[in-house]
Design a protein around this motif. Structure first.
Motif, PDB file in Angstrom:
ATOM      1  N   PRO A 140       0.804  -1.233   0.000  1.00  0.00           N
ATOM      2  CA  PRO A 140       0.000   0.000   0.000  1.00  0.00           C
ATOM      3  C   PRO A 140       0.832   1.277   0.000  1.00  0.00           C
ATOM      4  O   PRO A 140       0.464   2.260  -0.647  1.00  0.00           O
TER       5      PRO A 140
ATOM      6  N   LEU B 207       0.577   4.277  -2.623  1.00  0.00           N
ATOM      7  CA  LEU B 207       0.241   5.628  -2.159  1.00  0.00           C
ATOM      8  C   LEU B 207       1.289   6.645  -2.586  1.00  0.00           C
ATOM      9  O   LEU B 207       0.961   7.802  -2.873  1.00  0.00           O
TER      10      LEU B 207
ATOM     11  N   LYS C 266      -8.024   4.866   5.822  1.00  0.00           N
ATOM     12  CA  LYS C 266      -6.918   3.940   6.021  1.00  0.00           C
ATOM     13  C   LYS C 266      -7.110   2.730   5.114  1.00  0.00           C
ATOM     14  O   LYS C 266      -8.235   2.404   4.717  1.00  0.00           O
ATOM     15  N   THR C 267      -6.019   2.057   4.822  1.00  0.00           N
ATOM     16  CA  THR C 267      -6.121   0.804   4.066  1.00  0.00           C
ATOM     17  C   THR C 267      -6.505  -0.320   5.016  1.00  0.00           C
ATOM     18  O   THR C 267      -6.132  -0.317   6.193  1.00  0.00           O
TER      19      THR C 267
ATOM     20  N   THR D 290      -4.518   6.794   4.114  1.00  0.00           N
ATOM     21  CA  THR D 290      -4.728   7.178   2.714  1.00  0.00           C
ATOM     22  C   THR D 290      -5.226   8.613   2.582  1.00  0.00           C
ATOM     23  O   THR D 290      -5.068   9.231   1.538  1.00  0.00           O
ATOM     24  N   ASN D 291      -5.864   9.133   3.630  1.00  0.00           N
ATOM     25  CA  ASN D 291      -6.384  10.509   3.620  1.00  0.00           C
ATOM     26  C   ASN D 291      -5.992  11.151   4.944  1.00  0.00           C
ATOM     27  O   ASN D 291      -6.648  10.946   5.968  1.00  0.00           O
TER      28      ASN D 291
END
Length: 651
Positions: free
Chosen positions: A72, A76, A306-307, A314-315
Motif C-alpha cells: 500500500p 500511495l 486507512k487501508t 490514505t487521507n
C-alpha cells in the motif's frame, strides 16, 4: 587592393557585431554576472510568438515514482506523485492569470493592494502564487458578520488578561501599540513590521494560548457560509483603496473602555473532554453527534481514511477529522481527553491562532516558532552532515510529557505517553501488533499479519523517550516507576537517524519545519491544522501516521524491512512476516520533502502568507468591503511578467 562594396558591408557588420558584443559583455561583467547568469537573463527575454516561459520554468521535475510491488505504501507514493503533478501544472504564471483565477474561484475581486502583494511574492520567488486557500477558508464566514462588530471584537478582546488574548494595533502603516503582550505577540510584530507599510489601519486579536479557541455550532456556520455565498459579486469598478477613518478601532489615546464592547463569550473548559464542545461544530449526521453511527464497525469507518491492509493512512486530513475519527481518538489524545488551557467560544470571533483542529474557526497564521530564531526549532545544515546512506536505521523522538493535564489515573490516555510505550522494546515484550507480510505464493503482494512481536525490532530500530515531566496534578512523582528519563537529543543528535517522528504536544509541534528540511524522513501524527498544510503532500513529502500509532510498525517494516524471503526459508519451517527493505523509497521521500521545504516553507514564504492574510483581513473589516478591491484585468503587469500581446493571444 580595392575592396568591393559588398565586402565593405560584411566587414562593417562584423565590426559592428563585435563592438556590440564587447559592450554587452562589459556591461554584464560590470554587474558581476557569470556566464550562467547571462544565459539566464537572455532566456527570460520575451520573444513574440513563442510560448511564455514562466518564472519557475527552470525548476527540474523529478520523474514519477514507479512502484516495485503492491505494498500500500508503494501505491500511495505513486498516487501522491500524480496529485502533486496536477498541483504543479495548475500554477498561474502571470498577474492576469492570477487575477482571473481568483475571481473564478472566490466570486470576488482581489483585495486592495493585491498588485503590490503579487510583486512582493514574485520578488521573493513564491512557488505557487495561487495556493492561499487556507486564508480564504478561514475568512470566508466573517463575510456574514458586520464589519463594525468585527472591529469592536478585534479592538477589545485583549482587555481581560485571563482570556489569553493579545492586541496588536496598526495605524498609519506602523505597529502603533501592543496590549497584553507576550513573546508570541512580540514575535508576530517582528513579522508584521516586514509588510506593515502596505497595510491599512487595523486591530489584530492574537491568541496567547497553545490551544485554539473558536467552535461555531454547525447550524450557525452553515448560515454564515450561505450568507457569504449570497454576498459574492464582481462589480465593474471598485475603489482600489481601503476606507480610512473607520470607527470601532481601538482609541490609542485613551485607556477608557468603549461605551459598547462586544462580548466574545469565552467560557472555561480546562481539563474537560474537548469532544463535548467540538462535536457541536460537526454535521448532525456525523459520528461525533449521532450516537448510533458512533457504534458503527470501526474498520468500516477507518476504510474512509486507512487501508484495510496494514492500516496505512490514505487521507491524512480525514484521519484527523474529529467529526469522523473523533469517537476513536477522543480518549487517546491529551488535548481531546484533558486539555490544559481550554478557553473556547461558540461565537464567531476574529482571533488569530497558530493552529486549530478541523472544527475550529480561528484564523490561522504562521506559528511564531517557525519565524523566531531558536536553536531548538531552527534547521542548520551544519548539524545535518550525514547523507541518507550513512544515517542510522532507526527512528528517534525526544520530548517532555506535555499534551494534557495528567494524573495517576489518566496518563495512559495521553498521546506522547502512548508513543513512548508502543515503541519501547520492554513495554512490547509480550505484545503482538499488525503489520503486512508478503504472500508466500504471490511475490510483491501483501496480506495482514496480526501476530508480529515487535520487541526485538524495537530494540534494534527505535530510540524513543522522555527528557522530563510536566503538566501533572498534583505532581509527576507517579512517573518515577514508569519511564526512564533520557538525556535531551538536540538536532545534531536526532539528524543521525533516518526517521524523525513528530507528534503533538499541548498543540502543534514546532519542530516540523526543521524535520522536513533535514536529510532524514519525517513521520507525522497530528490532529492540528496549520497554515502550510495545503502545500505539503502526504506520501510525497512526508509519511503520515495514525493518531493511535497502530500503523507505526507497518510503516517502519516497509522502509527497514523484516524477516527472510519465503524462498530462502528452511523447508517446513513457518517463519514470521517478511517485507522487503524499501531503502530507495525512504531516501526518495526524504529528498523530496527536503527540496520541497526549501521552496514553500522558507521565511520568505511566511512573509508572503502573512502579507496576503492581512490584506484579506483588512478588507473583511472594512464597512465598504463589497466596493473595494482590485478590479483591473492584470494587464498593467504584463511587462513585469515578461508578457507580450502575442503571448496573451497564444494563451
Amino acid at each position: 587592393m580595392k575592396i568591393s562594396k559588398p565586402r565593405k558591408r560584411v566587414l562593417f557588420l562584423i565590426v559592428a557585431f563585435l563592438t556590440v558584443f564587447a559592450l554587452v559583455a562589459n556591461f554584464f561583467v560590470f554587474l558581476g554576472l557569470t556566464g550562467a547568469d547571462i544565459r539566464s537573463q537572455f532566456s527570460r527575454l520575451p520573444l513574440p510568438g513563442l510560448p511564455l516561459k514562466p518564472w519557475h520554468s527552470d525548476e527540474k521535475a523529478e520523474g514519477p515514482y514507479m512502484p516495485r510491488d503492491a505494498h500500500p505504501i508503494s501505491q500511495l507514493m505513486a498516487e501522491a506523485d500524480r496529485i502533486w503533478a496536477t498541483y504543479e501544472n495548475s500554477r498561474s504564471t502571470t498577474f492576469r492569470q492570477t487575477v482571473g483565477k481568483y475571481r473564478r474561484k472566490y466570486g470576488r475581486h482581489p483585495p486592495p493592494g493585491f498588485d503590490k502583494w503579487y510583486r512582493f511574492a514574485r520578488a521573493k520567488k513564491v512557488h505557487n502564487i495561487d495556493d492561499f486557500d487556507q486564508i480564504m477558508d478561514d475568512l470566508r464566514p466573517f463575510w456574514a458578520v458586520e464589519p463594525k462588530v468585527l472591529r469592536n471584537l478585534a479592538a477589545n478582546m485583549w482587555r481581560d488578561d485571563k482570556d489569553g488574548v493579545a492586541g496588536i494595533h496598526i495605524r498609519d502603516h506602523k505597529v502603533a501599540k501592543e496590549n497584553n503582550k507576550s513573546w508570541r505577540s512580540e514575535t508576530l510584530i517582528t513579522l508584521i513590521n516586514k509588510i506593515v507599510k502596505y497595510l491599512p489601519d487595523m486591530d489584530i486579536a492574537m491568541n496567547r494560548l497553545d490551544q485554539p479557541r473558536v467552535v461555531v455550532p454547525w447550524e450557525d456556520m452553515q448560515a454564515h457560509l450561505q450568507k457569504e455565498l449570497e454576498t459574492r459579486m464582481i462589480p465593474p469598478m471598485t475603489n482600489p483603496d481601503c476606507t480610512t477613518g473607520l470607527d470601532n478601532l481601538l482609541n490609542l489615546t485613551s485607556e477608557e473602555e468603549p461605551t459598547h464592547k462586544e462580548d466574545p463569550e469565552w467560557f472555561p473548559a480546562h481539563g474537560k473532554q474537548y469532544m463535548d464542545t467540538a462535536k457541536l461544530a460537526c454535521p448532525p449526521e456525523s459520528r461525533a453527534r449521532n450516537s448510533e453511527l458512533a457504534k458503527a464497525d470501526v474498520e468500516d469507518v477507518e476504510a474512509r481514511y486507512k487501508t484495510r491492509l496494514g492500516g496505512i493512512i490514505t487521507n491524512f486530513n480525514l484521519s484527523s477529522d474529529l467529526c469522523t475519527a473523533g469517537p476513536e481518538i477522543q480518549d487517546q489524545h491529551g488535548f481531546l481527553y484533558s486539555g490544559s488551557t481550554i478557553i473556547p467560544t461558540k461565537r464567531l470571533v476574529p482571533i488569530f491562532s497558530e493552529c486549530k483542529v478541523n472544527v475550529n474557526s480561528d484564523i490561522l497564521f504562521p506559528a511564531n516558532m517557525y519565524w523566531k530564531h531558536d536553536e531548538r526549532y531552527d534547521y542548520d545544515q551544519k548539524h545535518d552532515n550525514l547523507d541518507w546512506e550513512h544515517k542510522e536505521n532507526s527512528i528517534i523522538w525526544r520530548g517532555v510529557t506535555s499534551g494534557g493535564t495528567q494524573t495517576v489515573d489518566n496518563w495512559q490516555r495521553m498521546h506522547r505517553q502512548r508513543l513512548v510505550k508502543i515503541l519501547n522494546a520492554t513495554e512490547m515484550a509480550d505484545q503482538a501488533v499488525r503489520i503486512l507480510t508478503e504472500q508466500p505464493e504471490k511475490q510483491g503482494e501483501f496480506e495482514n499479519f496480526r501476530q508480529f512481536h515487535p520487541s526485538d525490532f524495537a530494540a534494534n530500530h527505535t530510540d524513543i523517550g522522555f527528557t522530563g515531566t510536566m503538566s501533572c496534578v498534583p505532581d509527576c512523582k507517579f512517573y518515577d516507576n514508569v519511564f526512564t528519563i533520557k538525556p535531551t537529543a538536540p538536532f545534531p543528535e536526532q539528524f543521525k537517524h533516518k526517521f524523525l517522528v513528530d507528534v503533538d504536544g499541548h498543540s502543534f509541534s514546532g519542530r516540523w519545519h526543521a524535520f522536513l528540511e533535514s536529510k532524514s524522513l519525517g513521520i507525522k501524527s497530528t490532529i492540528f491544522r496549520e497554515w502550510h498544510d495545503s502545500r505539503l503532500f502526504a506520501w510525497r513529502h512526508f509519511v503520515p501516521m495514525d493518531n493511535r500509532y497502530d500503523d507505526v510498525y507497518s510503516i517502519l517494516t516497509y522502509f527497514l524491512g523484516v524477516g527472510t524471503p519465503p524462498n530462502q526459508q528452511f523447508a517446513g519451517r513457518q517463519e514470521d512476516a517478511y517485507v522487503m527493505e524499501h531503502e530507495a523509497e525512504g531516501k526518495r521521500l526524504a529528498n523530496q520533502g527536503r527540496e520541497w521545504a526549501k521552496k514553500v516553507l522558507r521565511r520568505d514564504d511566511i512573509e508572503i502568507y502573512m502579507f496576503r492574510l492581512l490584506l484579506e483581513y483588512g478588507r473583511i473589516m472594512d464597512d465598504n468591503r463589497d466596493r473595494i478591491g482590485y478590479s483591473g484585468d492584470g494587464g498593467e503587469l504584463d511587462k513585469y511578467d515578461g508578457v507580450t500581446p502575442t503571448d496573451e493571444l497564444a494563451h
